[in-house]
Design an enzyme around this catalytic site. Structure first.
Site, mmCIF file in Angstrom:
data_model
loop_
_atom_site.group_PDB
_atom_site.id
_atom_site.type_symbol
_atom_site.label_atom_id
_atom_site.label_comp_id
_atom_site.label_asym_id
_atom_site.label_seq_id
_atom_site.Cartn_x
_atom_site.Cartn_y
_atom_site.Cartn_z
ATOM 1 N N CYS A 140 0.842 -1.167 0.010
ATOM 2 C CA CYS A 140 -0.006 -0.049 -0.025
ATOM 3 C C CYS A 140 0.977 1.212 -0.057
ATOM 4 C CB CYS A 140 -0.962 -0.060 1.242
ATOM 5 S SG CYS A 140 -0.063 0.095 2.794
ATOM 6 N N HIS A 274 -2.522 1.563 7.285
ATOM 7 C CA HIS A 274 -2.547 1.368 5.800
ATOM 8 C C HIS A 274 -2.225 2.760 5.031
ATOM 9 C CE1 HIS A 274 -4.103 -0.331 2.128
ATOM 10 N NE2 HIS A 274 -5.064 0.864 2.134
#
Ligand SMILES: *[C@@H]1O[C@H](CO)[C@@H](O)[C@H](O)[C@H]1NC(C)=O
Ligand SMILES: *[C@@H]1O[C@H](CO)[C@@H](O)[C@H](O)[C@H]1NC(C)=O
Length: 330
Positions: A140, A274
């Protein structure tokens, strides 16, 4: 029940509305099975026979949870996404940002004023290209950084070009596709190399283990003059007016079922795991591009409310760049 009807209900539900999911979760087990088959088809999931029972159990629980979220949260639609058959551990493996590790060199980053001559306005999401798909990797952070570079290229060249997450991953030491990394370090890496390949010439391979090669065909030049950390929500808005911003955020199970709406549930505040890319805002929400494909959220994007400061940690670990082409000379 007639197989055709089951199929039609399932087709509707894979892309379905709030009410459909709620009805399904409490409905005929055969419909759940039809839905599971549709899901497998739509997401290209193939299982060994021994695995199928576990996947179906995960899926059933996910649909039930999505139904509950729909009932308890009026403003947002929840439903089936790529996460629906995963265990929580597998899903967590697709959120490769670790805020704890970032605290070490926090204060290296200064804040910089956004150049007032280079103010594009609040929302230019359409210039920045579609959401990509990191698949079941921890990359990510590389996708978040690459989207920032794509945004700047698109502004400069007035044309979107997909850039290479793989090269970003190869060239960022200490960060990996398999275990995760830091989006700010990724931006620093490209500042150092001064080049980045296109996705077409060097596609994402879902793996680590390649050396940093900046001589791919058609590599684009980058004259990055600085990587800066935003200062709170106001700083994020200011930075967004000059280009996309790579963001560290909290992504929990509830968000994994997000299909649309302005998100305001603060359970995401309990994690910081994230990395994504903020691409625009209005007076009431932020627009964020994720890297879970276009099937998650609003064509791969999510809107976060601005009613709370730092929603889902959107301005805690957020980094933007300045380049020579946006009016900056060192
Ligand atoms: C968040 O969502 C859950 C599940 O839908 C709900 O129970 C909870 O009340 C919500 N919390 C907030 C702060 O909105
Ligand atoms: C996050 O980083 C810290 C410090 O570098 C480390 O101790 C911890 O194990 C990491 N957590 C995860 C989930 O990787």
């Amino acid at each position: 029940m007639n197989m055709f009807i089951i199929l039609m209900v399932a087709v509707a539900a894979v892309s379905g509305s709030k009410d459909q999911i709620v009805n399904l979760a409490n409905g005929d087990p055969k419909i759940m099975l039809g839905l599971f088959n549709m899901f497998q088809y739509e997401y290209g999931k193939e299982y060994a026979p021994s695995e199928r029972r576990l996947r179906l159990a995960n899926f059933r629980q996910f649909v039930k949870d999505a139904a509950r979220y729909n009932e308890e949260d009026e403003d947002v639609t929840y439903g089936i996404t790529m996460f629906a058959d995963l265990t929580e551990a597998e899903a967590e493996n697709m959120r490769g940002f670790n805020a704890t590790g970032m605290n070490d060199d926090d204060d290296v980053y200064e804040q910089a004023e956004v150049n007032p001559k280079f103010n594009l306005g609040a929302n230019h999401q359409s210039r920045y290209g579609p959401a990509k798909n990191q698949a079941n990797t921890n990359a990510c952070w590389a996708f978040a950084a690459t989207a920032v570079l794509e945004g700047h290229t698109s502004i400069k060249n007035r044309r979107y070009t997909a850039l290479s997450e793989q090269e970003v991953a190869d060239c960022t030491s200490g960060s990996t596709v398999a275990r995760g990394g830091m989006h700010n370090k990724a931006l620093e890496a490209v500042r150092r190399t001064g080049h980045l390949a296109t996705s077409a010439s060097y596609p994402f391979t879902y793996r680590d283990g390649y050396s940093c090669n900046t001589r791919h065909q058609n590599a684009l030049p980058f004259r990055i003059t600085g990587v800066y950390k935003v200062n709170g929500d106001n700083g994020l808005a200011a930075a967004l007016s000059a280009g996309p911003v790579a963001v560290g955020m909290g992504f929990d199970r509830q968000l994994s079922a997000y299909r649309g709406g302005v998100y305001s549930n603060r359970s995401c505040m309990s994690v910081q795991n994230h990395a994504v890319t903020a691409v625009g805002y209005t007076s009431s929400y932020w627009i964020v591009r994720n890297s879970y494909g276009t099937g998650w959220g609003e064509r791969g994007h999510v809107r976060f409310t601005r009613s709370y400061q730092n929603m889902c940690h959107i301005s805690s670990y957020s980094f933007y760049i300045r380049t020579q082409s946006n009016g900056e000379v060192e």
